[in-house]
Design an enzyme around this catalytic site. Sequence first.
Site, mmCIF file in Angstrom:
data_model
loop_
_atom_site.group_PDB
_atom_site.id
_atom_site.type_symbol
_atom_site.label_atom_id
_atom_site.label_comp_id
_atom_site.label_asym_id
_atom_site.label_seq_id
_atom_site.Cartn_x
_atom_site.Cartn_y
_atom_site.Cartn_z
ATOM 1 N N ARG A 103 5.472 6.340 6.045
ATOM 2 C CA ARG A 103 5.178 6.685 4.642
ATOM 3 C C ARG A 103 4.228 5.679 3.978
ATOM 4 O O ARG A 103 4.128 5.633 2.750
ATOM 5 C CB ARG A 103 6.471 6.795 3.825
ATOM 6 N N LEU A 104 3.518 4.902 4.773
ATOM 7 C CA LEU A 104 2.525 3.972 4.231
ATOM 8 C C LEU A 104 1.169 4.657 4.265
ATOM 9 O O LEU A 104 0.286 4.334 5.066
ATOM 10 C CB LEU A 104 2.532 2.667 5.040
#
Length: 211
Positions: A190-191
């Site tokens: 989720r970066l």
Amino acid sequence: MELESIRRDYLKDGLLRKNLPDDPVEQFEFWLDQAVKADLPDPTAMTLATVDEDGQPSQRIVLLKHLDAAGLVFYTNYESRKALEIARNPRVSLHFPWHALERQVKICGSAERVGLMESLNYFSSRPQESQLAAWASAQSRPISSRQMLMKQFYAMKEKFKEGKIPLPDFWGGYRVTPTVIEFWQGGAHRLHDRFQYTRTDEGWSIERLAP
């Protein structure tokens, strides 16, 4: 359904500041071309968000039909809900969800009608059935049945059975002039990579946003 367990990681690509052009339209054209070449379903489909007089947002899917340095163009009925809301508040938002490429593009800006000749040229390029549908549909207004809609369609087909179908005076295009364009590329854990272009008096400023 256990919705909380539905997830996947995003590993296809990354987005680096050094690879971004100064003009966001150039970057958008590059991504759009890749979406088309990837044979995505409806790569030109975009969510259009408008706001009514009470501040209630409304969304629908429209199709991008032209793109240049001036903005993005779509076509609709000028008496539709979206058109009435744009007349009150021309500030809109567009969203392109290219899920298969793990990409999104969000565009904020203002919408205004295109010129009559631009609308006419596009309307003339549409299939005849689509031209008739523009005449037949009182878009966004209540209708008693599909049979009533088809009755109106066939009535228009009979009315315009000879010669060219004219451009309705209640139908045409809007051009959205961007003020902010954000490019989102999915990242692992989720970066994600997010870069936002903001229009300034000197051109476009670019900044990375936290995912």
